[in-house]
Design a protein around this motif. Structure first.
Motif, mmCIF file in Angstrom:
data_model
loop_
_atom_site.group_PDB
_atom_site.id
_atom_site.type_symbol
_atom_site.label_atom_id
_atom_site.label_comp_id
_atom_site.label_asym_id
_atom_site.label_seq_id
_atom_site.Cartn_x
_atom_site.Cartn_y
_atom_site.Cartn_z
ATOM 1 N N VAL A 1 87.455 124.870 -3.258
ATOM 2 C CA VAL A 1 88.129 123.619 -3.637
ATOM 3 C C VAL A 1 89.027 123.818 -4.843
ATOM 4 N N PHE A 2 88.504 124.461 -5.883
ATOM 5 C CA PHE A 2 89.291 124.607 -7.110
ATOM 6 C C PHE A 2 90.407 125.644 -6.954
ATOM 7 N N CYS A 3 90.212 126.629 -6.092
ATOM 8 C CA CYS A 3 91.298 127.562 -5.805
ATOM 9 C C CYS A 3 92.433 126.859 -5.070
ATOM 10 N N ILE A 4 92.085 125.979 -4.144
ATOM 11 C CA ILE A 4 93.108 125.210 -3.428
ATOM 12 C C ILE A 4 93.867 124.298 -4.385
ATOM 13 N N LEU A 5 93.138 123.619 -5.273
ATOM 14 C CA LEU A 5 93.789 122.728 -6.234
ATOM 15 C C LEU A 5 94.705 123.495 -7.177
ATOM 16 N N LEU A 6 94.277 124.677 -7.597
ATOM 17 C CA LEU A 6 95.140 125.509 -8.442
ATOM 18 C C LEU A 6 96.360 125.978 -7.657
ATOM 19 N N GLY A 7 96.192 126.223 -6.368
ATOM 20 C CA GLY A 7 97.327 126.576 -5.523
ATOM 21 C C GLY A 7 98.338 125.446 -5.430
ATOM 22 N N VAL A 8 97.838 124.221 -5.389
ATOM 23 C CA VAL A 8 98.729 123.054 -5.366
ATOM 24 C C VAL A 8 99.524 122.970 -6.671
ATOM 25 N N VAL A 9 98.858 123.199 -7.797
ATOM 26 C CA VAL A 9 99.537 123.192 -9.091
ATOM 27 C C VAL A 9 100.596 124.295 -9.144
ATOM 28 N N ALA B 1 103.556 123.299 -7.151
ATOM 29 C CA ALA B 1 104.324 122.278 -7.867
ATOM 30 C C ALA B 1 105.171 122.906 -8.971
ATOM 31 N N TYR B 2 104.651 123.974 -9.580
ATOM 32 C CA TYR B 2 105.397 124.664 -10.639
ATOM 33 C C TYR B 2 106.685 125.277 -10.090
ATOM 34 N N TYR B 3 106.585 125.898 -8.913
ATOM 35 C CA TYR B 3 107.744 126.596 -8.350
ATOM 36 C C TYR B 3 108.689 125.681 -7.574
ATOM 37 N N TRP B 4 108.170 124.624 -6.987
ATOM 38 C CA TRP B 4 108.994 123.855 -6.051
ATOM 39 C C TRP B 4 109.206 122.392 -6.422
#
Length: 251
Positions: free
Chosen positions: A170-178, A181-184
């Motif tokens: 769960v937290f790896c997925i949420l960090l992936g979302v962040v 968001a940083y790049y795109w």
């Protein structure tokens, strides 16, 4: 920017190395905190008192320093993770607040800290931390985020029933979302930084629990002392091998 201004920024540049060491530090905070409170049988209150003294000493030394020192900075980070671990466990378990209640209270305190910081100084960016007042806000905010992370990690793994591996996912997925968001997106970089900073703490918490909790609770039953020693040596190796620079103030 003057040399004096630059020397007063005593936090590292936010790079991939920063996040690798941060996750290791938060995991160490979980295993180290559990080693004192559980393996040594000192309890959450005594453990919190011990780590609170270390935290205060480390923050005082960090704020008093004249320039960025990687070992001092990461020692202070580890101090916030260990006191955060024992404080959250004391509130959630000994005081009976529960994971959900502890998470809600700590999230409110974290948001309040960021709000007061922003209202007082006009920015919560790590690139603006060039005064003792800003540093104080920075470390108080980090302490709240580390404590919140422990409660949130425990809530996800236990109350929500996802287990330690589920919590890691769960937290790896949420960090992936962040990261996406940083790049795109054009979302505030400060918002994304603090989102990632907060999320790495519960990730470290569930990884730490996965390493040292009993097998019948879904863990790997590794020694808390051994796990803490390995994480400590990994951090030392990263700090010695890869040179970190202080963040630069952006005008």
């Amino acid at each position: 920017m003057s040399d004096k201004e630059e020397s007063l920024i005593k936090v590292p540049e936010v790079t991939l190395l920063f996040w690798i060491i941060k996750i290791a530090a938060t995991t160490l905070g979980e295993t180290g905190g559990d080693a004192v409170t559980m393996s040594m049988n000192l309890g959450y209150l005594v453990g919190t008192a011990i780590f609170a003294v270390i935290f205060i000493a480390a923050v005082t030394a960090q704020i008093s320093a004249k320039r960025f020192h990687p070992f001092l900075y990461w020692t202070t980070i580890v101090a916030t993770t260990t006191v955060g671990t024992t404080l959250a466990d004391f509130a959630d378990r000994s005081l009976g607040i529960g994971y959900a209640g502890g998470t809600a209270i700590l999230f409110g305190l974290l948001m309040l800290s960021l709000f007061v910081w922003y209202r007082s100084l006009g920015s919560v960016s790590v690139d603006s931390i060039s005064s003792p007042k800003a540093e104080m806000f920075y470390w108080v905010t980090i302490m709240f985020s580390q404590t919140l992370g422990t409660a949130l990690g425990d809530w996800t793994a236990d109350t929500a029933g996802l287990g330690y591996l589920g919590g890691v996912l769960v937290f790896c997925i949420l960090l992936g979302v962040v990261l996406a968001a940083y790049y795109w997106t054009t979302l505030s970089r400060s918002l994304l930084f603090w989102s990632a900073f907060i999320l790495t703490r519960p990730l470290g918490a569930v990884v730490g629990d996965l390493l040292d909790k009993p097998r019948d609770h879904g863990g790997l039953a590794l020694s808390r002392y051994s796990a803490s020693a390995v994480l400590f040596l990994f951090m030392i190796t990263c700090i010695l091998t890869f040179r970190q620079k202080a963040a630069k103030k952006i005008h």
